[in-house]
Design a protein around this motif. Sequence first.
Motif, PDB file in Angstrom:
ATOM      1  N   GLN A   1      25.644   2.057  84.629  1.00  0.00           N
ATOM      2  CA  GLN A   1      25.212   1.277  85.799  1.00  0.00           C
ATOM      3  C   GLN A   1      25.798   1.864  87.082  1.00  0.00           C
ATOM      4  N   THR A   2      27.060   2.259  87.020  1.00  0.00           N
ATOM      5  CA  THR A   2      27.738   2.812  88.194  1.00  0.00           C
ATOM      6  C   THR A   2      27.151   4.166  88.574  1.00  0.00           C
ATOM      7  N   ASP A   3      26.954   5.029  87.579  1.00  0.00           N
ATOM      8  CA  ASP A   3      26.405   6.345  87.887  1.00  0.00           C
ATOM      9  C   ASP A   3      24.961   6.235  88.375  1.00  0.00           C
ATOM     10  N   HIS A   4      24.204   5.310  87.832  1.00  0.00           N
ATOM     11  CA  HIS A   4      22.831   5.105  88.298  1.00  0.00           C
ATOM     12  C   HIS A   4      22.833   4.658  89.768  1.00  0.00           C
ATOM     13  N   THR A   5      23.760   3.805  90.139  1.00  0.00           N
ATOM     14  CA  THR A   5      23.864   3.362  91.533  1.00  0.00           C
ATOM     15  C   THR A   5      24.222   4.540  92.431  1.00  0.00           C
ATOM     16  N   ARG A   6      25.132   5.394  91.976  1.00  0.00           N
ATOM     17  CA  ARG A   6      25.492   6.607  92.713  1.00  0.00           C
ATOM     18  C   ARG A   6      24.262   7.502  92.885  1.00  0.00           C
ATOM     19  N   TYR A   7      23.517   7.646  91.824  1.00  0.00           N
ATOM     20  CA  TYR A   7      22.315   8.479  91.847  1.00  0.00           C
ATOM     21  C   TYR A   7      21.295   7.928  92.851  1.00  0.00           C
ATOM     22  N   TYR A   8      21.112   6.631  92.853  1.00  0.00           N
ATOM     23  CA  TYR A   8      20.164   6.006  93.773  1.00  0.00           C
ATOM     24  C   TYR A   8      20.578   6.275  95.221  1.00  0.00           C
TER      25      TYR A   8
ATOM     26  N   TRP B   1      15.199   9.979  86.902  1.00  0.00           N
ATOM     27  CA  TRP B   1      15.774   8.641  86.726  1.00  0.00           C
ATOM     28  C   TRP B   1      16.377   8.458  85.340  1.00  0.00           C
ATOM     29  N   GLU B   2      15.755   9.047  84.336  1.00  0.00           N
ATOM     30  CA  GLU B   2      16.277   8.931  82.966  1.00  0.00           C
ATOM     31  C   GLU B   2      17.680   9.521  82.860  1.00  0.00           C
ATOM     32  N   ALA B   3      17.893  10.645  83.511  1.00  0.00           N
ATOM     33  CA  ALA B   3      19.211  11.295  83.455  1.00  0.00           C
ATOM     34  C   ALA B   3      20.289  10.412  84.064  1.00  0.00           C
ATOM     35  N   SER B   4      19.894   9.587  85.022  1.00  0.00           N
ATOM     36  CA  SER B   4      20.891   8.737  85.670  1.00  0.00           C
ATOM     37  C   SER B   4      21.374   7.609  84.755  1.00  0.00           C
ATOM     38  N   TRP B   5      20.781   7.469  83.595  1.00  0.00           N
ATOM     39  CA  TRP B   5      21.193   6.438  82.629  1.00  0.00           C
ATOM     40  C   TRP B   5      21.848   7.012  81.383  1.00  0.00           C
ATOM     41  N   LYS B   6      22.023   8.308  81.318  1.00  0.00           N
ATOM     42  CA  LYS B   6      22.490   8.941  80.079  1.00  0.00           C
ATOM     43  C   LYS B   6      23.977   8.764  79.796  1.00  0.00           C
TER      44      LYS B   6
END
Length: 153
Positions: free
Chosen positions: A60-67, A84-89
Amino acid sequence: MDNPMLQAVRTLLRETFEGPEKNASWYTESKPGSGLFGTLEKISAEDASISVNGTTIAAQTDHTRYYLWVANSYLNEEEPKKDWEASWKITNVDKITWTQINNELHQEYTKLLKKIDLLDSLDEQTSNGLLGTIAHSAYHLGSIRQMIKAIKI
């Protein structure tokens, strides 16, 4: 910054990430440490790696960083290559990786605030992007806070 909309965007982003000012809140809990940074600083790498309903706090944190990275790219008038998929790996993190994710989140947030400070007006596309960034980040803040309750940190 004389633009009231830009001031509001900055205020709400700060509340989402840094927490509310002076125990007064527009939408988060009004106590100190209620923003994303205050919430994450209490979480160990081990706890960030616990799966809750198929995701982790680290993801969740890395996905927020990615966004935020994507938002910053658009504000630089760049078309980012999105995955987007990579941001959840991310699932399991060690202490070093967890610290890196948090540091990169801080960096992207700081870049975004600096970019907002350089704007004097907003077109519809930029307005939607910035408001979407607030909503998206607040959503993940809420998700992380609920995940903390589930793992009882």
